[in-house]
Design a protein around this motif. Structure first.
Motif, PDB file in Angstrom:
ATOM      1  N   ALA A 142       0.846  -1.197   0.000  1.00 38.19           N
ATOM      2  CA  ALA A 142       0.000   0.000   0.000  1.00 38.19           C
ATOM      3  C   ALA A 142       0.880   1.246   0.000  1.00 38.19           C
ATOM      4  N   TYR A 143       0.618   2.139  -0.958  1.00 36.61           N
ATOM      5  CA  TYR A 143       1.247   3.458  -0.978  1.00 36.61           C
ATOM      6  C   TYR A 143       0.329   4.448  -0.268  1.00 36.61           C
ATOM      7  N   VAL A 144       0.910   5.351   0.498  1.00 38.24           N
ATOM      8  CA  VAL A 144       0.147   6.498   0.989  1.00 38.24           C
ATOM      9  C   VAL A 144       0.872   7.751   0.509  1.00 38.24           C
ATOM     10  N   SER A 145       0.173   8.568  -0.267  1.00 33.05           N
ATOM     11  CA  SER A 145       0.772   9.746  -0.899  1.00 33.05           C
ATOM     12  C   SER A 145       0.468  11.019  -0.118  1.00 33.05           C
ATOM     13  N   MET A 146       1.160  12.092  -0.481  1.00 27.39           N
ATOM     14  CA  MET A 146       0.987  13.425   0.132  1.00 27.39           C
ATOM     15  C   MET A 146       1.261  13.403   1.642  1.00 27.39           C
ATOM     16  N   CYS A 147       2.301  12.695   2.042  1.00 25.09           N
ATOM     17  CA  CYS A 147       2.574  12.536   3.472  1.00 25.09           C
ATOM     18  C   CYS A 147       3.216  13.762   4.124  1.00 25.09           C
ATOM     19  N   PHE A 148       3.797  14.646   3.323  1.00 20.17           N
ATOM     20  CA  PHE A 148       4.477  15.810   3.894  1.00 20.17           C
ATOM     21  C   PHE A 148       3.906  17.139   3.421  1.00 20.17           C
ATOM     22  N   GLY A 149       2.972  17.092   2.518  1.00 17.14           N
ATOM     23  CA  GLY A 149       2.380  18.331   2.028  1.00 17.14           C
ATOM     24  C   GLY A 149       1.497  18.056   0.840  1.00 17.14           C
ATOM     25  N   ASP A 150       0.504  18.925   0.654  1.00 16.73           N
ATOM     26  CA  ASP A 150      -0.480  18.789  -0.413  1.00 16.73           C
ATOM     27  C   ASP A 150      -0.561  20.138  -1.133  1.00 16.73           C
ATOM     28  N   PRO A 151      -0.585  20.159  -2.484  1.00 22.68           N
ATOM     29  CA  PRO A 151      -0.582  21.443  -3.188  1.00 22.68           C
ATOM     30  C   PRO A 151      -1.827  22.278  -2.958  1.00 22.68           C
ATOM     31  N   TRP A 152      -2.919  21.657  -2.528  1.00 24.17           N
ATOM     32  CA  TRP A 152      -4.171  22.374  -2.299  1.00 24.17           C
ATOM     33  C   TRP A 152      -4.442  22.616  -0.817  1.00 24.17           C
ATOM     34  N   GLU A 153      -3.816  21.814   0.054  1.00 22.25           N
ATOM     35  CA  GLU A 153      -4.103  21.909   1.492  1.00 22.25           C
ATOM     36  C   GLU A 153      -2.922  22.361   2.332  1.00 22.25           C
ATOM     37  N   GLY A 154      -1.724  22.385   1.747  1.00 26.24           N
ATOM     38  CA  GLY A 154      -0.547  22.773   2.514  1.00 26.24           C
ATOM     39  C   GLY A 154      -0.003  21.628   3.339  1.00 26.24           C
ATOM     40  N   ASP A 155       0.598  21.957   4.485  1.00 24.17           N
ATOM     41  CA  ASP A 155       1.178  20.932   5.352  1.00 24.17           C
ATOM     42  C   ASP A 155       0.117  19.927   5.790  1.00 24.17           C
TER      43      ASP A 155
END
Length: 304
Positions: A142-155
């Motif tokens: 299982a991959y979990v993405s956006m673990c350190f930041g999201d371009p739409w939500e920030g940290d």
């Protein structure tokens, strides 16, 4: 956090799938097969070969079945395949695949952009896929993405990442790959997140890391993960890859750069870095642009 580095690590090569999937240049099936064969010849034992995502979303990988048929699945090398849902799993079963991966999101925005689902709905989509895969005797990552930041939500809060990762793992995965999709991580943040996973009962024995090099931190972050005794590192030959749903995301950590560092630390990977660099140079010629890997460029500049 432990400071006992591992004696050996597994390099989970993603160049043939994550690396090539967003390329504008169409790569011939025969070249993909040759790429994978060359990767295996360099000593890589886990090579994510392709994806069974709908061709509309990833047209570069529409030849998934043909690639798998040509590389001849049985053998000492594992060829995982990304599978998004039950339809993709049907194709994987028919192709004789033994190792699959699912790709989840730690954030609502990316889940909607990438999966057309909410964070909670993604688990409802993945659950029957994982259940059937296990019934078929497959191994599931299982991959979990956006673990350190999201371009739409920030940290992204550490607790949020751990909760999503725990739920993905608990579906029945044997390994959870922690993805720095935008390349925003720094060593301190890597320590903090891995410590939080360890506290939640997911230690180095079941975790992998997947770093992007947008801010030039991928190698430093890998060292931080080694300090936490992580033993599986995702990387892409020649630094190929990016993410179409993540504006500004640069390529993956280059496998050659990772292996050069591991060799210098005396940590075994089983990979011949010079043979791998030649393979990446060969693929760079096919793509019509130079490799982004510092090690590939340095070795290519040396006299023959």
């Amino acid at each position: 956090m432990t400071t006992q580095m591992p004696e050996s690590v597994t390099v989970y090569e993603v160049g043939a799938r994550d690396g090539l999937q967003n390329e504008a240049t169409v790569i011939a099936t025969a070249d993909k097969v040759e790429f994978i064969r060359r990767l295996a010849a360099s000593g890589l034992t886990t090579i994510e070969a392709t994806s069974f995502v709908h061709p509309t979303w990833v047209p570069q990988l529409t030849d998934a079945e043909d690639v798998l048929r040509e590389i001849d699945l049985p053998g000492a090398v594992s060829y995982p395949v990304l599978v998004p849902n039950l339809r993709g799993l049907d194709r994987a079963v028919a192709a004789g695949v033994r190792h699959i991966a699912i790709f989840g999101s730690a954030t609502e925005s990316f889940a909607q952009k990438n999966l057309n689902r909410s964070v909670d709905e993604q688990f409802e989509m993945f659950a029957p896929t994982v259940t059937r895969a296990l019934h078929e005797g497959m191994d599931v990552r299982a991959y979990v993405s956006m673990c350190f930041g999201d371009p739409w939500e920030g940290d992204v809060p550490v607790g949020q990442v751990v909760e999503v990762g725990r739920r993905l793992y608990d579906l029945g995965a044997s390994q959870l790959s922690i993805g720095d999709t935008l390349g925003l991580a720094t060593p301190g943040r890597v320590h903090d997140l891995l410590d939080a996973f360890d506290t939640a009962g997911l230690g180095a024995d079941v975790l992998a890391v997947h770093f992007h090099d947008t801010y030039g931190q991928a190698l430093a972050n890998s060292y931080a993960a080694l300090e936490a005794c992580i033993r599986t590192f995702d990387a892409s030959a020649g630094g190929l890859g990016g993410c179409p749903y993540a504006p500004g995301a640069a390529g993956n950590l280059a496998t050659e750069d990772l292996v050069w560092m591991l060799d210098g630390l005396g940590i075994q990977s089983g990979v011949d870095v010079r043979a791998l660099a030649k393979t990446s140079s060969w693929m760079a010629e096919k793509l019509g642009r130079p490799s982004t890997s510092s090690v590939v460029r340095a070795l290519a500049a040396q006299p023959a």
